[in-house]
Scaffold this motif. Structure first.
Motif, short mmCIF file in Angstrom:
data_model
loop_
_atom_site.label_atom_id
_atom_site.label_comp_id
_atom_site.label_asym_id
_atom_site.label_seq_id
_atom_site.Cartn_x
_atom_site.Cartn_y
_atom_site.Cartn_z
N ASP A 53 12.18 44.73 44.55
CA ASP A 53 12.91 43.70 44.47
C ASP A 53 11.79 42.38 45.43
OD1 ASP A 53 12.55 44.96 47.11
OD2 ASP A 53 14.85 44.56 47.65
N ILE A 54 10.64 43.04 45.73
CA ILE A 54 9.87 41.73 46.30
C ILE A 54 9.35 40.52 45.55
CG2 ILE A 54 7.32 41.21 47.14
CD1 ILE A 54 9.42 43.43 48.91
N ALA A 55 9.16 40.26 44.81
CA ALA A 55 8.92 39.60 43.60
C ALA A 55 10.25 38.62 43.33
CB ALA A 55 8.73 39.99 42.40
N ARG A 56 11.59 38.90 43.03
CA ARG A 56 12.48 38.51 43.16
C ARG A 56 12.44 37.93 44.24
NH1 ARG A 56 15.40 38.33 39.11
NH2 ARG A 56 14.51 39.93 37.43
N ARG A 57 12.47 38.49 45.29
CA ARG A 57 13.02 38.02 46.65
C ARG A 57 11.68 37.04 46.87
NH1 ARG A 57 15.82 41.00 50.41
NH2 ARG A 57 17.04 43.24 49.51
N SER A 58 10.71 36.88 46.57
CA SER A 58 9.77 35.68 46.77
C SER A 58 9.80 34.27 46.65
CB SER A 58 8.52 36.23 46.51
OG SER A 58 7.73 35.00 46.86
N GLN A 59 10.92 34.51 45.20
CA GLN A 59 10.76 33.01 44.49
C GLN A 59 12.24 32.31 44.90
OE1 GLN A 59 9.93 33.19 39.65
NE2 GLN A 59 11.99 32.76 39.89
N GLU A 60 13.15 33.59 45.03
CA GLU A 60 14.36 33.12 45.67
C GLU A 60 14.06 32.53 46.97
OE1 GLU A 60 17.07 36.39 44.77
OE2 GLU A 60 16.99 36.34 42.91
N SER A 61 13.79 33.71 48.07
CA SER A 61 13.74 32.21 49.35
C SER A 61 12.27 31.71 49.71
CB SER A 61 13.28 33.69 50.36
OG SER A 61 11.36 33.93 49.72
N GLY A 62 11.88 31.43 47.99
CA GLY A 62 10.08 30.26 48.57
C GLY A 62 9.64 30.88 48.68
N ARG A 63 9.46 32.28 49.64
CA ARG A 63 7.99 31.77 50.10
C ARG A 63 7.10 32.88 49.38
NH1 ARG A 63 12.01 34.49 53.72
NH2 ARG A 63 11.66 36.75 52.55
N THR A 64 6.34 31.80 48.80
CA THR A 64 5.95 32.23 47.76
C THR A 64 4.17 31.44 47.54
OG1 THR A 64 6.01 30.09 46.27
CG2 THR A 64 7.52 31.61 45.88
#
Length: 230
Positions: free
Chosen positions: A134-145
Motif C-alpha cells: 500500500d505504500i505507493a497508494r498511500r504516497s499518492q493519496e497523502s500527497g507525500r510524493t
C-alpha cells in the motif's frame, strides 16, 4: 520564500527488488562529497527502468524527511524509515515540502542550478521495497510524493553547500496544488488547462493534463500503483 536547507545526498546502483524478479535502483545510500551534478543527474547514481525513471526531466529526486514521522504514525516502525533514502531519494532535507516548493522553482546547489520540473508519480516498486502493498497508494493519496529536478546548469557541490532558492516564476503553483489536481480534484478542467500551459512543468505532466481535458476521463493508475504480482 524557502529557507536554505542542507541536504543528505544519496545514490544507488541497480539490484534485485526484495522477493521479486525485477530489478531497481530504488535503494539509495548517502555518499561523501564533492558531488558531480550532470544533466541526467548525480554521478554514481543509476536507474533500472529508463522508460519511467530518470532522464533530463527527472534527473534528481528530492524527498522531505519531514514526512517520515507521518509514515511512522501510519504504518508503524520500519527499518527503512530510520535513515534517509526510504523513498529512493537523491536529496533528503528537512524544511521543504510539497506545500512550500513550487513548480519551476530554481535552486542553487554548489555551482549547479536545478529547477523543479514535476512531482513524483509513486509506483509499485515502493511497495516491493517496503514489503507492503500500500505504500505507493498511500504516497499518492497523502500527497507525500516528493519531486524531481531538471538540471539547468551542470556543476558540483561540496559538503556544507545548501540548497538555496534563487527564483520562483510560478508563485501561484505549489506542488501540492498540482498533486491535488492530478489525484484528488481530477475534473477541474479549467485548472487543468492552466496546468497544461505551464512552461516550467515537465512535458509528461503537461501532456497528461491535456489528455484528461480531451477525454474527460481519469487515467487508470492500477498498473503503476499495484504493479505485477510477485
Amino acid at each position: 520564500m524557502l529557507p536554505p536547507v542542507s541536504p543528505v545526498v544519496l545514490c544507488g546502483g541497480i539490484r534485485a527488488l526484495p522477493g521479486r524478479d525485477q530489478v531497481s535502483a530504488i535503494a539509495k545510500a548517502p555518499i561523501d562529497g564533492p558531488w558531480q551534478i550532470a544533466r541526467l543527474g548525480l554521478k554514481g547514481d543509476a536507474q533500472a527502468d529508463l522508460k519511467h525513471h530518470g532522464g533530463p526531466e527527472k534527473a534528481i529526486h528530492h524527498y522531505p524527511r519531514d514526512h517520515y514521522g507521518a509514515w511512522r504514525n501510519e504504518i508503524g516502525t520500519h527499518p527503512l524509515l530510520d535513515v534517509p533514502g526510504a523513498f529512493g531519494e537523491n536529496l533528503s532535507t528537512a524544511g521543504w515540502t510539497e506545500r512550500t516548493v513550487h513548480i519551476g522553482d530554481v535552486v542553487r546547489f554548489g555551482s549547479a542550478l536545478l529547477q523543479v520540473s514535476q512531482g513524483r508519480q509513486p509506483c509499485w516498486k515502493l511497495n516491493a521495497y517496503f514489503g507492503r502493498g500500500d505504500i505507493a497508494r498511500r504516497s499518492q493519496e497523502s500527497g507525500r510524493t516528493g519531486w524531481y529536478y531538471r538540471v539547468l546548469e551542470e556543476g558540483a557541490a561540496e559538503p556544507g553547500d545548501r540548497l538555496t532558492l534563487v527564483a520562483r516564476p510560478r508563485p501561484e503553483w505549489p506542488l501540492s496544488r498540482l498533486i491535488a489536481l492530478l489525484y484528488r480534484d481530477k475534473d477541474r478542467y479549467g485548472e487543468l488547462e492552466q496546468m497544461a500551459a505551464l512552461e516550467e512543468l515537465a512535458t509528461g505532466w503537461r501532456d497528461l493534463a491535456s489528455r484528461r481535458i480531451q477525454t474527460r476521463a481519469t487515467e487508470d493508475w492500477s498498473q503503476r500503483l499495484d504493479g505485477p504480482r510477485p
